[in-house]
Design a protein around this motif. Structure first.
Motif, PDB file in Angstrom:
ATOM      1  N   GLU A   1       0.829  -1.206   0.000  1.00  0.00           N
ATOM      2  CA  GLU A   1       0.000   0.000   0.000  1.00  0.00           C
ATOM      3  C   GLU A   1       0.866   1.260   0.000  1.00  0.00           C
ATOM      4  O   GLU A   1       0.514   2.272  -0.621  1.00  0.00           O
ATOM      5  N   VAL A   2       2.015   1.202   0.661  1.00  0.00           N
ATOM      6  CA  VAL A   2       2.926   2.353   0.650  1.00  0.00           C
ATOM      7  C   VAL A   2       3.601   2.495  -0.715  1.00  0.00           C
ATOM      8  O   VAL A   2       3.699   3.593  -1.266  1.00  0.00           O
ATOM      9  N   LEU A   3       4.048   1.364  -1.283  1.00  0.00           N
ATOM     10  CA  LEU A   3       4.704   1.421  -2.596  1.00  0.00           C
ATOM     11  C   LEU A   3       3.740   1.905  -3.677  1.00  0.00           C
ATOM     12  O   LEU A   3       4.148   2.602  -4.614  1.00  0.00           O
ATOM     13  N   ASN A   4       2.461   1.565  -3.554  1.00  0.00           N
ATOM     14  CA  ASN A   4       1.479   2.041  -4.525  1.00  0.00           C
ATOM     15  C   ASN A   4       1.350   3.560  -4.489  1.00  0.00           C
ATOM     16  O   ASN A   4       1.204   4.212  -5.534  1.00  0.00           O
ATOM     17  N   VAL A   5       1.388   4.127  -3.292  1.00  0.00           N
ATOM     18  CA  VAL A   5       1.368   5.587  -3.158  1.00  0.00           C
ATOM     19  C   VAL A   5       2.605   6.183  -3.815  1.00  0.00           C
ATOM     20  O   VAL A   5       2.526   7.181  -4.554  1.00  0.00           O
ATOM     21  N   MET A   6       3.769   5.564  -3.585  1.00  0.00           N
ATOM     22  CA  MET A   6       5.007   6.076  -4.164  1.00  0.00           C
ATOM     23  C   MET A   6       5.013   5.955  -5.682  1.00  0.00           C
ATOM     24  O   MET A   6       5.517   6.829  -6.399  1.00  0.00           O
ATOM     25  N   ARG A   7       4.437   4.875  -6.198  1.00  0.00           N
ATOM     26  CA  ARG A   7       4.318   4.725  -7.657  1.00  0.00           C
ATOM     27  C   ARG A   7       3.479   5.848  -8.248  1.00  0.00           C
ATOM     28  O   ARG A   7       3.794   6.400  -9.307  1.00  0.00           O
ATOM     29  N   LYS A   8       2.391   6.182  -7.570  1.00  0.00           N
ATOM     30  CA  LYS A   8       1.525   7.266  -8.055  1.00  0.00           C
ATOM     31  C   LYS A   8       2.266   8.597  -8.022  1.00  0.00           C
ATOM     32  O   LYS A   8       2.140   9.409  -8.953  1.00  0.00           O
ATOM     33  N   LEU A   9       3.052   8.829  -6.997  1.00  0.00           N
ATOM     34  CA  LEU A   9       3.845  10.059  -6.933  1.00  0.00           C
ATOM     35  C   LEU A   9       4.813  10.134  -8.105  1.00  0.00           C
ATOM     36  O   LEU A   9       5.002  11.192  -8.710  1.00  0.00           O
ATOM     37  N   ALA A  10       5.423   8.994  -8.409  1.00  0.00           N
ATOM     38  CA  ALA A  10       6.356   8.952  -9.546  1.00  0.00           C
ATOM     39  C   ALA A  10       5.625   9.275 -10.847  1.00  0.00           C
ATOM     40  O   ALA A  10       6.123  10.036 -11.685  1.00  0.00           O
ATOM     41  N   GLU A  11       4.433   8.709 -11.019  1.00  0.00           N
ATOM     42  CA  GLU A  11       3.644   8.988 -12.215  1.00  0.00           C
ATOM     43  C   GLU A  11       3.276  10.464 -12.321  1.00  0.00           C
ATOM     44  O   GLU A  11       3.176  11.018 -13.418  1.00  0.00           O
TER      45      GLU A  11
END
Length: 249
Positions: free
Chosen positions: A179-189
């Motif tokens: 769930e944390v990595l998904n947030v970070m992926r969205k930030l990268a996008e």
């Protein structure tokens, strides 16, 4: 010009040399994953860049401003910190404040923002990480993953030009890690510039624009993810990646 240009950082603790003439450039929009075994200097590098530790030597150009990492004055440090965010391994939330208060505190006390404006900003950032509905809860009522998402919202609330992540998932079990990595992926996008110390090989491979491997206080190798993982040039990098794959298996 790079957003962040680190030159010749060195740092010792007693007789132990933790960073040895480290150089690194970060362009706007980069997501750079820093890999390496424990004690390689990864976290110390982040802490020196954000002045949580004082480097023994080295310079940094950030957003066009050059600063001596050993001699920087408080005014210089404060100016740089206002443009950066830092997400810690163990969240570093205030236990006596609820979620909303944890995010607004830096805006009101640190930036002098009006309380209502700070609340509106905080709710926006909490919504961005999926935590708006938990705004009245205290850290003790949240899972580790939820606490880390609040910490990310707190970092985002100050509109940083770059966010430093210090092993943000190392204290979490696999489900909470996702769930944390998904947030970070969205930030990268969304184009957020991030410098991430991590053991998450999947994130480094799939999300990073560049991967850096450190060993013994040195940047041993760096490159774009595909070539870094498929064809590492240094024997130390190859050994580290083999070990990481064996642990995963």
């Amino acid at each position: 010009m790079a957003l962040l240009d680190i030159q010749h950082i060195s740092k010792s603790f007693g007789q132990g040399e933790v960073l040895r003439d480290v150089n690194l450039k970060v362009e706007k929009g980069d997501v750079i994953s820093i890999l390496g075994k424990s004690g390689s200097g990864k976290t110390t590098l982040l802490r020196c860049i954000n002045f949580l530790e004082r480097a023994d030597a080295g310079t940094m150009v950030f957003d066009g401003q050059e600063v001596d990492l050993h001699r920087a004055a408080k005014k210089e440090i404060d100016g740089i910190r206002k443009k950066t965010g830092f997400v810690f391994q163990n969240y570093n939330l205030f236990r006596n404040l609820n979620v909303l208060e944890n995010v607004t505190l830096g805006l009101t006390a640190g930036r002098g923002m009006d309380k209502e404006a700070a609340k509106e900003k905080a709710l926006d950032m909490l919504g961005r990480v999926g935590m708006e509905e938990e705004k009245d809860k205290f850290p003790s009522q949240l899972s580790g993953g939820q606490q880390q998402r609040v910490a990310i919202a707190r970092a985002l609330a100050t509109d940083p030009q770059i966010i430093f992540f210090d092993e943000p998932t190392s204290a979490l079990d696999p489900q909470l890690t996702d769930e944390v990595l998904n947030v970070m992926r969205k930030l990268a996008e969304d184009g957020m510039t991030m410098l991430v110390v991590t053991h998450e090989m999947g994130f480094a491979r799939e999300v990073s624009s560049r991967v850096v491997f450190m060993d013994g206080g040195l940047v041993v190798e760096e490159g774009e993810p595909k070539s870094f993982f498929a064809n590492p040039k240094d024997a130390r990098t190859r050994s580290f990646l083999r070990l990481a794959e064996s642990v995963k298996a």
